[in-house]
Design a protein around this motif. Structure first.
Motif, short mmCIF file in Angstrom:
data_model
loop_
_atom_site.label_atom_id
_atom_site.label_comp_id
_atom_site.label_asym_id
_atom_site.label_seq_id
_atom_site.Cartn_x
_atom_site.Cartn_y
_atom_site.Cartn_z
N ILE A 17 0.83 -1.21 0.00
CA ILE A 17 0.00 0.00 0.00
C ILE A 17 0.87 1.26 0.00
O ILE A 17 0.67 2.17 -0.79
N GLN A 18 1.86 1.26 0.89
CA GLN A 18 2.72 2.44 0.98
C GLN A 18 3.49 2.66 -0.31
O GLN A 18 3.68 3.79 -0.75
N LYS A 19 3.93 1.57 -0.91
CA LYS A 19 4.73 1.72 -2.13
C LYS A 19 3.87 2.30 -3.24
O LYS A 19 4.30 3.19 -3.98
N LEU A 20 2.65 1.77 -3.35
CA LEU A 20 1.77 2.26 -4.40
C LEU A 20 1.43 3.72 -4.15
O LEU A 20 1.37 4.53 -5.09
N TYR A 21 1.23 4.04 -2.89
CA TYR A 21 0.85 5.42 -2.58
C TYR A 21 1.97 6.39 -2.96
O TYR A 21 1.71 7.46 -3.52
N SER A 22 3.20 6.00 -2.72
CA SER A 22 4.29 6.92 -3.07
C SER A 22 4.48 6.99 -4.58
O SER A 22 4.95 7.99 -5.11
N LEU A 23 4.07 5.93 -5.28
CA LEU A 23 4.18 5.92 -6.74
C LEU A 23 3.07 6.76 -7.36
O LEU A 23 3.29 7.50 -8.31
N ASP A 24 1.88 6.64 -6.83
CA ASP A 24 0.74 7.34 -7.41
C ASP A 24 -0.24 7.76 -6.31
O ASP A 24 -1.14 7.00 -5.94
N PRO A 25 -0.07 8.96 -5.79
CA PRO A 25 -0.91 9.41 -4.67
C PRO A 25 -2.39 9.51 -5.05
O PRO A 25 -3.25 9.61 -4.17
N GLU A 26 -2.68 9.46 -6.31
CA GLU A 26 -4.09 9.58 -6.71
C GLU A 26 -4.90 8.37 -6.30
O GLU A 26 -6.14 8.42 -6.28
N GLN A 27 -4.22 7.29 -6.01
CA GLN A 27 -4.95 6.08 -5.62
C GLN A 27 -5.41 6.14 -4.17
O GLN A 27 -5.92 5.16 -3.64
N LYS A 28 -5.20 7.28 -3.53
CA LYS A 28 -5.40 7.37 -2.08
C LYS A 28 -6.74 6.78 -1.62
O LYS A 28 -6.79 5.93 -0.73
N GLU A 29 -7.81 7.19 -2.27
CA GLU A 29 -9.14 6.77 -1.80
C GLU A 29 -9.26 5.26 -1.79
O GLU A 29 -9.71 4.66 -0.81
N MET A 30 -8.86 4.67 -2.90
CA MET A 30 -8.95 3.20 -2.98
C MET A 30 -8.08 2.54 -1.93
O MET A 30 -8.46 1.55 -1.32
N LEU A 31 -6.91 3.12 -1.75
CA LEU A 31 -5.99 2.52 -0.79
C LEU A 31 -6.55 2.61 0.62
O LEU A 31 -6.38 1.71 1.44
N ILE A 32 -7.23 3.73 0.90
CA ILE A 32 -7.81 3.87 2.24
C ILE A 32 -8.82 2.75 2.49
O ILE A 32 -8.89 2.20 3.58
N GLU A 33 -9.54 2.41 1.45
CA GLU A 33 -10.49 1.30 1.61
C GLU A 33 -9.76 0.02 2.03
O GLU A 33 -10.21 -0.71 2.91
N VAL A 34 -8.65 -0.23 1.34
CA VAL A 34 -7.89 -1.44 1.68
C VAL A 34 -7.36 -1.35 3.11
O VAL A 34 -7.41 -2.32 3.87
N ILE A 35 -6.89 -0.16 3.46
CA ILE A 35 -6.36 0.01 4.82
C ILE A 35 -7.47 -0.27 5.83
O ILE A 35 -7.27 -0.97 6.83
N GLU A 36 -8.64 0.25 5.53
CA GLU A 36 -9.75 0.06 6.45
C GLU A 36 -10.02 -1.43 6.66
O GLU A 36 -10.22 -1.89 7.78
N LYS A 37 -9.95 -2.14 5.55
CA LYS A 37 -10.20 -3.58 5.63
C LYS A 37 -9.10 -4.27 6.44
O LYS A 37 -9.39 -5.09 7.31
N LEU A 38 -7.87 -3.90 6.15
CA LEU A 38 -6.75 -4.57 6.83
C LEU A 38 -6.68 -4.18 8.31
O LEU A 38 -6.17 -4.95 9.13
N LEU A 39 -7.15 -3.00 8.64
CA LEU A 39 -7.12 -2.61 10.05
C LEU A 39 -7.99 -3.55 10.88
O LEU A 39 -7.74 -3.75 12.06
N LYS A 40 -8.99 -4.11 10.26
CA LYS A 40 -9.87 -5.02 10.99
C LYS A 40 -9.21 -6.38 11.21
O LYS A 40 -9.71 -7.20 11.95
#
Lengths: 1094, 415
Positions: A174-197
């Motif tokens: 997630i972090q790597k993708l975010y640094s490559l393309d910050p535009e994916q932020k929203e989608m990544l947050i969804e994944v983070i939300e899922k993984l936080l659980k």
């Protein structure tokens, strides 16, 4: 050319490779101008050939050499096509090395890199979880924007993978993708939300890291996972722990109200000082409501505590900053010991830890005072560590320890590290200004240093003396005269300038010397440093104004010199001064005030710690270390005035049920986990729907669960009562099992819990009938564990009914807070007041428990003060030349729990050896025990030796008589302990103190009135006097006029509470509460005269 | 987190670089070199150096600087602790961690680093796991690899990373099941000129070597757990059990590891088992000074004191020293002014001494203080924190470090 090929040889990784390298060299023919160029080409050609060969060993060698080139920072990018072909190699090592290469160069060769992608896509579907994980790892490390969609897809899939290891890698991706393309932020947050659980400890650290990197402001994602994270924390790997703790610290500062009471703030030196009145008012307003800590807040503080014992310095530091920033101030003390332990670590760790301690010690001296000696400088420390230690020592200096510190500083001044010696002198200056009692001593000491051989030392002393004198414009003519003489010898510009300035300021006090100094300076003006020149000009101006008769010509001469100086600052200053002081027709109104301008009263400089302003940074951060806001630093918010809704952290039951759907594999893993850690057990049980919860363990988890359940009640209480019933039935079933288990385990403890049970009963009965009877049953026949459950439930119920039963509320909350404490510290009471029924062994057990679970409340602490007073055991006259002294080091005795440790120093004052010194016959009163020291073979003439022994005095002041024997003689000696040495200090909170005091009234209380001059009633004097007489620990007090001290007797462990309450006029009430009334009254008798005398 | 790592030797050459994110130019190290120049001594280089775009965090070990480049806020101890873990791992792999060894094993080093961090965040730092992933080079394996073309990379995928006990691999088998525990204690003391102890503290560690089959669950209890009130544990130790019962309960890693370390600051109880008698005098007028030190045992419970070394930083004015030791060898470096004397064992009958003269710089004033003497030594089979205390020594401001070994206070239980 040839050198080129040699260096190339070096790179190739030894063994076979070297051989091949040599081969390569031989093929290269050195050929003039383009040799260098062609050789490079050749080399790479050679590698290419190897990579294309059929043999794995050749490929491997080529790859090894390429990696060697990468490691050296040499460019190997043109080999990309040849290398990338091998990405699908069967050989694992080749594959790995290709990955290394790919990750390094893919960015530069984006198109070619795409060739490798399909391999990874295939591997992502591999049945082996490790292969899936590593494919994801490499794929996400390739920084090629074009594959962003593929990466996104892979991350999404991996985040739902059955293997927690793959999910962990997804979190990293997630972090790597975010640094490559910050535009994916929203989608990544969804994944983070899922993984936080995610409930796996493997994932927790990585996903929180991703959270911190991608969306640290989305605190709302944490709510539901907060309790889980707290409970998992102990089992997360150490690096993850650091990240989670830092994140939770920030979370806590936004979600909970401040646990810092106003009384605590007073401890922060002068912090209140600057706060506006409004602030104060607000605070008092807040104070009116009694503060109760949110159970979630408590959960975090409690679950991080064991991590103070981590081997990882970063974890310890993280916990320390958490305690510093979010725990009640009375509890933060426990971190100091762990931080001091880190000082034995590497230089770099020391550096960071010392910096943090320096900041802490400014605000709260008390925390580190007991560890003063740990900050003593060693000659082997690097200079930066030395100066940091000095800084801390300065912060810790107070009236009580300054004399010891000054003695230590004397050694430092003599250090060969002159930079350090100079820093020490500055430190002495700071101590002198902070502690008025020693100002004169320090000043005298510094004056002595003026005759030091080393110039840097002298110069630094001059500068510091200047500052000190400026603060104390009293009569110091002598010192100034002395310094004026130094001008002849000293060459350091700063020091010369300081002396000149001092003379100028005090020119009226040294009327004879000042003009003479000016005369000398006029002579050497041209060769002086700029700094000195400016001060010469100032001195001239000042003298001109006060003593123009003698100095008029001199000053004019100097002004003329200054006029043609090379430095424009000096020319400016000269012009300015001339206009101001020399009267002429053009001079304006200002010159009338020249004297006022030059000889105005100047404010004394404030000698402050350079760490004073660092406290606005979160401790343990890079920004704190640098004292600059680092990129990406997240500000720690202030406590909210009103806590946000705590129910957001409740986890809904439905969701829980979903998670319970059994997964065969998960279960298997669980069984392995269960084996290991208790808290995880809990976690797993909710995972796998098995009833393993009955195993019980950490209360905290239950508390969390109970929250969940309580919530469900709340949600469904209106209509679906059946659901609620079933829920509570389940609960009670578990409860009973737990009870059974527990009872068999903990018979010994039941005594202590009686009281709590009662509280609980009364509370449950008070809380409304919403609670099903089954819970009530289980909890009332119960153990303390069920308590937090019913407690939080009842709280919630109360909240629901708040409007109706407002009157009920106050007593309820009060109960809750009390219980909070008890639950935290289940066995503190029996330790402090052991009932005779307890067998000694059980007591020892309990003591063990006490040490660990309740150090924040009542535990033996380190002595506040160790008197150096020695008592004569055997005088040299009566001992035929053998002299013996003893003193009480106030340390817990290592020979036995109930013994008082005593140190005996033996001196041989004769001119021959004394041999075989040992203890002979003992005549001890009944019950007393003694642990003798090992016989000493021989003691040289003029030699001395210190030995230590332990005596169990049975809490009485009876004399222990024994014989001290040498080879030839036996001497009868005896030790009678002062009553104050029969105690061990304990640390307890004010609240506990009052509670214990409430129990020990009537017969157990003795008191006396003391009359003394008011200057004897300052807090420090009282403290010093009390700890001098008795080995007691100070209890933090909320009131200025009441001083409390607590200790327990060494033998029986009975509490001994001393209170000094200041009354109007010059009287005070001295109260002692203890079960041991005899000792109590003896102590009272000893304390009374000490406190009343001047 | 960690962006890049540079390894720099004492002469200022970057001999290895590794990047976990996009490449950071090695010119960033110029800021480091600047700081290094300013610091004069290697150990005075600040561990944290800010540059316009990056922050350089470094540790200095084995004469190598390990410089980590980071870009954003991160707890500095996190990075520093990690770098130390890297050095420990290298040491574990190669026996020593030095520039030539790292250069020789650059591929293994690279592979290890690759596994330790993912995108700058630590991934596998347990040496047990790492050794499964990448086998440490041994002479035998190098030979075999050369002949057969096999590799250092483990052919079986490691499972440790997946378990809840990440520090232990599965399927361990031994024919002789054994476990050893070493208790090593160090005293660190400062003693003043008159011989009284200014501070003394004991730092102890328990190192274990466990060779047991399967998944052993061990408990370890202590005779006097009260002494262990300031402890840090290997992650395998269950905190809760210790908190409640003062018993160590753990599933050990396989092989060597540090089980716990503890700290006892009861300075009055520390018995310092040696003393130093010194007689060092500088005369103001002459260009010669006298120098004499004697080392002797004290309170050693009949144990021999071994491995004694004395070092002392002499004042700048000392040009040279001509000394004769009664035993051992000594050296004096006229540049750094460091005197070191390797004494060896102390024979109580014949105390080792070092006598002679110093030649001082002519005309220079005499140093105002006696030099600090550092003394290091070892005693086998003795645990200082449990023994009867006594201390007395005549020497100047000195630090004493000592090592003891013994297994006396341990009871081992196997379940």
């Amino acid at each position: 050319m040839s050198s080129n090929s040699f260096s190339y040889n070096e790179q190739s990784g030894g063994g076979e490779a070297t051989e091949l390298g040599q081969e390569a060299t031989s093929t290269i023919s050195p050929s003039g101008a383009f040799g260098l160029f062609s050789s490079d080409l050749k080399k790479n050609e050679d590698l290419k050939q190897m990579l294309e060969s059929n043999k794995d060993s050749a490929k491997l060698d080529a790859m090894k050499r390429i990696v060697g080139m990468i490691a050296k920072g040499k460019n190997a990018s043109e080999l990309f096509p040849a290398v990338v072909k091998n990405v699908a190699s069967k050989n694992i090592e080749i594959k790995k090395l290709v990955y290394v290469y790919l990750v390094r160069y893919a960015e530069e060769q984006q198109d070619l890199a795409l060739l490798s992608i399909s391999t990874f896509q295939r591997a992502l579907k591999d049945p082996n979880q490790l292969i899936r994980a590593s494919a994801l790892r490499v794929l996400s490390s390739i920084r090629v924007p074009i594959i962003v969609p593929i990466m996104m897809l892979a991350i999404k899939e991996a985040s739902a993978d059955l293997s927690p290891y793959v999910r962990k890698n997804a979190a990293h991706a997630i972090q790597k993708l975010y640094s490559l393309d910050p535009e994916q932020k929203e989608m990544l947050i969804e994944v983070i939300e899922k993984l936080l659980k995610d409930k796996s400890t493997l994932v927790a650290g990585s996903v929180v890291m991703a959270f911190e990197e991608v969306c640290p402001d989305r605190i709302d994602l944490i709510h539901k996972n907060y309790r889980k994270l707290c409970n998992l924390l102990v089992d997360v790997e150490e690096w993850g722990q650091v990240v989670i703790i830092h994140m939770l610290t920030r979370y806590a500062r936004t979600q909970f109200v401040s646990p810092w009471k106003e009384g605590d703030e007073l401890e922060d030196n002068g912090k209140n000082f600057y706060e506006s009145d409004d602030d104060q008012k607000e605070k008092t307003d807040k104070r009116k409501k009694p503060y109760t800590m949110d159970p979630d807040h408590r959960l975090l503080i409690r679950n991080t505590k064991p991590l103070l014992q981590s081997r990882n310095a970063a974890v310890v530091m993280a916990v320390a900053q958490l305690y510093w920033h979010i725990s009640p101030k009375s509890e933060a003390g426990i971190i100091s010991k762990s931080l001091v332990r880190l000082l034995r670590s590497n230089r770099e760790v020391q550096y960071i830890v010392l910096q943090n301690i320096a900041t802490m010690s400014i605000q709260r001296k008390g925390m580190f005072e007991p560890y003063l000696k740990s900050f003593y400088v060693r000659s082997t420390d690097p200079t930066m560590i030395k100066t940091l230690k000095l800084e801390i020592l300065t912060n810790l200096a107070n009236e009580a320890n300054i004399s010891i510190l000054l003695r230590e500083f004397q050694t430092y001044v003599k250090s060969q590290d002159k930079q350090f010696a100079a820093a020490t002198i500055q430190t002495i200056g700071r101590c002198a200004t902070n502690i008025l009692e020693v100002t004169d001593t320090c000043l005298n000491g510094l004056v002595c240093l003026l005759s030091n051989r080393d110039e840097i030392v002298v110069a630094e002393s001059v500068v510091v003396i200047k500052k000190l004198l400026q603060m104390q414009p009293a009569q110091h003519g002598e010192i100034i005269k002395h310094m004026a003489k130094l001008l002849d010898s000293i060459t350091v510009p700063v020091a010369r300038a300081s002396i000149l300035w001092l003379i100028g300021e005090n020119c009226e006090r040294v009327p004879k010397i000042a003009p003479d100094v000016l005369r000398k300076m006029a002579k050497s003006f041209t060769s002086e440093d700029d700094l000195v020149k400016l001060q010469i000009l100032n001195l001239g101006a000042k003298l001109y104004l006060t003593n123009s008769k003698q100095t008029k010509l001199l000053t004019q001469y100097i002004l003329n010199l200054g006029k043609y100086d090379q430095n424009y600052d000096i020319r400016d200053r000269t012009r300015f001064i001339r206009q101001l002081i020399v009267p002429n027709e053009k001079s304006g109104a200002l010159s009338k005030y020249a004297k006022k301008i030059f000889l105005a009263q100047k404010p004394a400089p404030l000698l402050e710690s350079p760490f004073k302003d660092r406290d606005h940074f979160q401790l343990g951060t890079l920004s704190h270390t640098l004292n600059i806001k680092a990129t990406g630093y997240l500000e720690l918010s202030n406590w909210p005035e009103v806590a946000p809704d705590p129910s957001v952290r409740n986890v809904e039951v439905i969701e829980l049920a979903k998670e319970w759907t059994p997964a065969g594999k998960a279960k298997q893993e669980n069984s392995a986990k269960k084996l290991y850690s208790e808290s995880e057990e809990e976690e797993d049980s909710s995972d796998s729907s098995s009833d393993s919860e009955s195993e019980s363990g950490s209360e905290s988890v239950e508390q969390g669960e109970s929250g969940e359940e309580g919530d469900s009640n709340e949600d469904s209480s209106e209509d679906s009562s059946s659901e609620q019933d079933s829920e509570s039935e389940r609960e009670s079933g578990l409860e009973n099992k737990r009870t059974a288990k527990r009872n068999s385990k903990a018979k010994g403890k039941s005594d202590s819990e009686d009281g709590e049970k009662e509280n609980e009963k009364s509370k449950t009965s008070r809380s409304s009938n919403d609670e099903s009877s089954s819970i009530e049953d289980s909890s009332s026949d119960s153990e303390s564990e069920s308590e937090p459950e019913s407690e939080s439930e009842s709280r919630r119920v109360t909240k629901e009914k708040e409007k109706k039963t407002k009157q009920d509320r106050t007593p309820l909350t009060k109960d809750v807070s009390l219980l909070d404490l008890d639950d935290f510290n289940p066995v503190s009471t029996p330790v402090a007041l052991p009932t005779p029924a307890l067998s000694p062994s059980l007591m020892a057990d309990l003591e063990g428990l006490n040490l660990s679970t309740s150090s924040s409340v009542i535990s033996v602490s380190t002595p506040a003060f160790v008197p150096t007073k020695t008592h004569v055991l055997l005088h040299r006259m009566s001992g035929k030349g053998l002299a013996a002294h003893y003193f009480f080091p106030r340390q817990p005795c290592i020979f036995g729990d109930k013994m008082v440790s005593i140190q005996i120093t033996l001196n041989n004052t004769t001119d021959r050896k004394i041999e075989n010194i040992h203890i002979g016959e003992k005549k001890l009163p009944i019950g007393m025990k003694m642990h003798v020291f090992n016989p000493i073979d021989s003691l040289e003439p003029e030699g001395s030796i210190t030995v230590s022994m332990g005596i169990d005095f049975c809490d009485s002041t009876q004399t222990a008589s024994f014989q001290l024997c040498t080879k030839d003689d036996c001497f009868s000696v005896n030790i009678q302990p002062p009553v104050g040495e029969l105690l061990l200090p304990v640390a307890m909170s004010e609240k506990d103190f009052k509670k214990e005091q409430g129990v020990l009234t009537g017969m157990n209380e003795t008191s006396a009135v003391i009359i003394a001059a008011p200057q004897n009633f300052t807090p420090s004097v009282i403290f010093q006097k009390v700890v001098n007489v008795a080995n007691v620990g100070a209890v933090p007090s909320g009131q200025d006029n009441v001083h409390r001290f607590a200790a327990k007797t060494v033998h029986s462990g009975s509490l001994m509470l001393v209170t000094v309450e200041l009354k109007e006029g010059s009287t005070a009430q001295l109260i002692i509460n203890t079960e041991k009334t005899v000792i109590g009254s003896v102590l009272l008798r000893e304390l009374k005269p000490v406190l009343s005398q001047g | 987190m960690i962006h890049s790592l540079f390894l720099i030797n004492s002469s200022g050459d970057i001999f290895l670089e590794k990047h976990w994110k996009s490449v950071v130019s090695r010119s960033v190290c110029d800021y480091f070199f600047e700081a290094q120049e300013r610091a004069t001594e290697a150990e005075n280089v600040p561990p944290v150096i800010p540059t316009p775009h990056h922050y350089l965090l470094s540790v200095y070990r084995h004469k190598i600087f390990f410089v980590a480049v980071i870009q954003t806020e991160v707890p500095p101890l996190f990075v520093i602790e990690f770098l130390h873990r890297v050095v420990d791992t290298f040491q574990d792999y190669f026996g020593v961690c030095s520039e030539p060894v790292i250069k020789d094993n650059v591929v293994v080093v690279y592979e290890v680093l690759e596994e330790m961090l993912d995108n700058g965040f630590p991934l596998a730092t347990e040496s047990n796991i790492l050794k499964e992933l990448i086998k440490p080079p041994t002479i035998l394996r190098t030979v075999v690899n050369t002949i057969t073309g096999s590799t250092n990379v483990g052919d079986q995928l490691p499972t440790g990373q997946l378990s809840v006990v990440p520090w232990r691999r599965t399927g361990v088998k031994y024919t002789n099941n054994e476990a050893y525990f070493d208790v090593i204690e160090e005293i660190d003391a400062i003693i003043d000129k008159s011989g009284s102890t200014i501070t003394a503290e004991i730092q102890g560690v328990i190192d274990a070597c466990v060779k047991l089959t399967g998944m052993p669950d061990l408990t370890l209890s202590f005779m006097n757990p009260r002494l262990l009130d300031d402890v840090s544990f290997h992650p395998c130790v269950r905190f809760k059990r210790w908190e409640s019962e003062r018993i160590l309960s753990f599933i050990p890693p396989d092989g060597n590891f540090r089980l716990l370390s503890y700290h006892v600051s009861a300075q009055n109880l520390v018995a310092i088992p040696v003393y130093v008698k010194h007689n060092i005098s500088f005369r103001d007028s002459s260009s010669h000074g006298r120098f004499e030190i004697t080392v002797g045992p004290k309170q050693t419970m009949g144990k021999t004191i071994e491995g004694v070394t004395v070092t002392s930083q002499m004042p700048k004015g000392v040009l040279n020293m001509s000394l004769t030791p009664s035993q051992g060898t000594h050296t004096f470096d006229p540049v750094t002014k460091m005197l070191s004397w390797d004494v060896g064992k102390i024979n109580p009958q014949k105390l080792p001494s070092l006598k002679g003269t110093m030649s001082l710089q002519a005309g220079a004033s005499k140093p105002d203080e006696n030099p600090t003497i550092n003394l290091q030594f070892k005693i086998q089979q003795l645990a200082i924190s449990a023994q009867a205390p006594a201390d007395d020594a005549h020497q100047s401001h000195a630090a004493i470090v000592q090592t003891h070994q013994g297994a006396s206070r341990i009871a081992l239980q196997r379940r």
